[in-house]
Scaffold this active site. Structure first.
Site, PDB file in Angstrom:
ATOM      1  CG  HIS A   1      -1.057  -3.310  -4.425  1.00 53.27           C
ATOM      2  ND1 HIS A   1       0.131  -2.628  -4.278  1.00 53.27           N
ATOM      3  CD2 HIS A   1      -1.999  -2.367  -4.672  1.00 53.27           C
ATOM      4  CE1 HIS A   1      -0.094  -1.317  -4.410  1.00 53.27           C
ATOM      5  NE2 HIS A   1      -1.378  -1.139  -4.649  1.00 53.27           N
ATOM      6  CG  LEU A   2      -0.368  -9.439  -8.599  1.00 53.73           C
ATOM      7  CD1 LEU A   2       0.214 -10.091  -9.843  1.00 53.73           C
ATOM      8  CD2 LEU A   2      -1.815  -9.878  -8.390  1.00 53.73           C
ATOM      9  NE  ARG A   3      -0.880  -6.510  -0.558  1.00 57.95           N
ATOM     10  CZ  ARG A   3      -0.904  -5.191  -0.465  1.00 57.95           C
ATOM     11  NH1 ARG A   3       0.122  -4.454  -0.875  1.00 57.95           N
ATOM     12  NH2 ARG A   3      -1.975  -4.595   0.042  1.00 57.95           N
ATOM     13  CG  HIS A  16      -5.182   5.487  -6.167  1.00 59.02           C
ATOM     14  ND1 HIS A  16      -4.541   6.636  -5.805  1.00 59.02           N
ATOM     15  CD2 HIS A  16      -4.354   4.467  -5.823  1.00 59.02           C
ATOM     16  CE1 HIS A  16      -3.367   6.317  -5.264  1.00 59.02           C
ATOM     17  NE2 HIS A  16      -3.237   5.025  -5.270  1.00 59.02           N
ATOM     18  CG  HIS A  55      -3.258   0.652  -9.102  1.00 60.09           C
ATOM     19  ND1 HIS A  55      -3.285   1.980  -8.767  1.00 60.09           N
ATOM     20  CD2 HIS A  55      -2.675   0.028  -8.058  1.00 60.09           C
ATOM     21  CE1 HIS A  55      -2.740   2.158  -7.569  1.00 60.09           C
ATOM     22  NE2 HIS A  55      -2.372   0.978  -7.122  1.00 60.09           N
ATOM     23  CG  ASP A  89      -5.194   0.711  -5.042  1.00 57.25           C
ATOM     24  OD1 ASP A  89      -4.187  -0.017  -4.999  1.00 57.25           O
ATOM     25  OD2 ASP A  89      -5.366   1.682  -4.272  1.00 57.25           O
ATOM     26  CG  ASP A 113       0.425   2.579  -5.689  1.00 51.38           C
ATOM     27  OD1 ASP A 113      -0.105   3.627  -5.300  1.00 51.38           O
ATOM     28  OD2 ASP A 113      -0.123   1.471  -5.588  1.00 51.38           O
ATOM     29  CG  HIS A 173       0.107   6.971  -3.823  1.00 53.07           C
ATOM     30  ND1 HIS A 173      -0.716   6.005  -3.286  1.00 53.07           N
ATOM     31  CD2 HIS A 173       0.212   7.916  -2.859  1.00 53.07           C
ATOM     32  CE1 HIS A 173      -1.088   6.351  -2.065  1.00 53.07           C
ATOM     33  NE2 HIS A 173      -0.533   7.519  -1.774  1.00 53.07           N
ATOM     34  CG  ASN A 198       3.434  -1.423  -2.884  1.00 56.75           C
ATOM     35  OD1 ASN A 198       3.067  -2.238  -3.722  1.00 56.75           O
ATOM     36  ND2 ASN A 198       2.597  -0.873  -2.016  1.00 56.75           N
TER      37      ASN A 198
HETATM   38 ZN   LIG Z   1      -1.710   4.109  -4.239  1.00 57.95          ZN
END
Ligand SMILES: [Zn+2]
Length: 450
Positions: free
Chosen positions: A79-81, A249, A77, A323, A169, A196, A111
């Site tokens: 986030h590499l954006r 999470h 989990h 996360d 997520d 999520h 996302n």
């Molecule tokens: Zn989340």
């Protein structure tokens, strides 16, 4: 249709190295003693008693004495954006951050902007990872188009193009019927649904955990039941459809109970917990209203934290996930109520758990290593193991090293780390991912070449 490689990475030179005398700890392989470990052409070629293995010509020799060697960690989990928010993070900086934390594989959330909700976006992202990623990356696609909750993505096509699974997520799959349909498609195309869990009608405009601290500060709260009631609902739907879900999470005692209850009933459900929920509580929030402590789900009470620890110990929680959620400094440097949710976590995960839970004797080091390496199994990826013939996925750490988080900067492009300023014990010195050296700590010197 043949299955594509689910994890992608830029081409790297296979490692040739001998790690001498490190304390090898791999609970799954039954290893917990000093060994020499020889890596040839990126594979673990030989294990031997300390001082017994010879380095072949050209191999690098690393002095492991007094250090620990673990199987590399896997984060399900992050986030590499990218695409769309490269000012926060990108494939290169995010995977450098991962390698610096001892991670040999990560799973990126969809996302982004645009959302990873169709084959062209997924394909170009995987192509970019083949050029830029320093450790293997897998990608989840979204469950619904644009994370809007109204229409399912083309799940089968996305699976065919390499999606490890699906998640919205950042948001829940709010409509029960939508989740049910997604689980019916899952039967045809596979791929875990990662959830999520949050009921927005309960979390509303909350900005921290709902409890004594939020009441005292006069801040809107996010109650524990906004998470746990959705877990109970989704576990019931997954059980009914025979589907497979993963709960992201976990933050609250009630949530751990909901997962445990579903597991006991035979629902195919797994769960993760983050280092910050395992080590911090909402009591830290009023001290400075430091927005690096603002994330979703929020830091909760000490009782919740104890329940998460209990869930790791009794197997209710399958793995640790960071996360990792980078944000630019100016985005976070605003009043608490306005700041975006999220903390980075890849570079501090091991040290935070080691310092706050292993050193005080709350969790065993072996259990922490097991939970940090288990994340890929949720998505049917192989679990790194220190065994002859396996690809070298290794994390070399110095447990005695003490460091201040943020003092020397971060590999991540962002610095919104909830552990910033803390002194932690345990430092990753080097990471070998998929057979190639992906990270070396700056001050870490090797013995030399054979
Ligand atoms: Zn989340």
């Amino acid at each position: 249709m043949s299955a594509p490689d689910r994890l992608v990475c830029r081409p790297q030179e296979p490692a040739e190295l001998l790690i001498r005398g490190a304390h090898v700890l791999d609970p799954r392989a039954g290893l917990d003693a000093p060994h020499d470990v020889l890596v040839r052409a990126g594979e673990i070629a030989e294990l031997g008693d300390p001082g017994t293995l010879e380095a072949p010509a050209g191999a690098e020799v690393i002095d492991g004495a007094g250090r620990h060697l673990f199987p590399g960690f896997v984060d399900p989990h992050v986030h590499l954006r990218t695409p769309g928010q490269e000012h926060k993070e990108d494939l290169d900086s995010g995977t450098r951050s991962a390698a610096a934390g001892g991670f040999v594989a990560v799973v990126a959330m969809p996302n982004t902007d645009p959302t990873v909700d169709c084959a062209p976006v997924l394909r170009s992202l995987r192509e970019a990872a083949r050029r830029e990623a320093r450790v293997p990356v897998g990608f989840l696609a979204s469950v619904t188009r644009g994370l809007q909750g109204d229409a399912l993505t083309e799940m089968a096509e996305l699976r065919g193009d390499g999606a490890l699974g699906f998640t919205d997520d950042g948001k829940p799959v709010y409509r029960a019927a939508m989740l049910r349909r997604a689980l019916q498609y899952q039967r045809l195309c596979g791929g875990v649904l990662a959830l999520h869990e949050e009921d927005p009608s309960l979390s509303g405009n909350g900005v921290m955990h709902e409890g004594e601290v939020s009441a005292r500060l006069g801040l809107g709260g996010i109650p524990s039941i906004s998470e746990s009631t959705m877990i109970a609902r989704d576990a019931a739907i997954a059980g009914y459809e025979g589907g497979r879900i993963h709960i992201q999470h976990l933050s609250a005692r009630e949530s751990v109970a909901a997962v445990a209850e579903a597991k006991a009933r035979g629902v195919r459900i797994t769960a993760e917990a983050s280092p910050h929920h395992l080590t911090l509580t909402d009591a830290a929030v009023p001290v400075a209203l430091d927005t690096r402590l603002k994330m979703n789900p929020p830091l909760r009470s000490e009782d919740d934290r104890q329940a998460i620890i209990g869930g790791l110990l009794d197997g209710t929680i399958d793995c640790v996930a960071t996360d990792h959620a980078p944000h630019a400094r100016e985005e976070k440097e605003v009043p608490w109520e306005e700041a975006p949710m999220g903390t980075t976590g890849l570079e501090t995960a091991f040290a935070a758990l080691y310092t706050e839970l292993v050193l005080p004797g709350v969790l065993g080091l072996g259990l922490v290593v097991e939970k940090l390496t288990a994340g890929g199994a949720l998505f049917d990826l192989p679990v790194p193991q220190i065994a002859v013939g396996r690809p070298a996925d290794l994390c070399l750490a110095d447990l005695a090293a003490e460091w201040e988080v943020g003092e020397a900067g971060y590999e991540s492009r962002s610095e919104n780390c909830c552990f910033a300023g803390r002194r932690l014990r345990g430092r990753v010195l080097a990471t070998v991912a998929a057979g190639a050296v992906a990270y070396r700590q700056r001050t870490f010197s090797v013995v030399g070449a054979a």
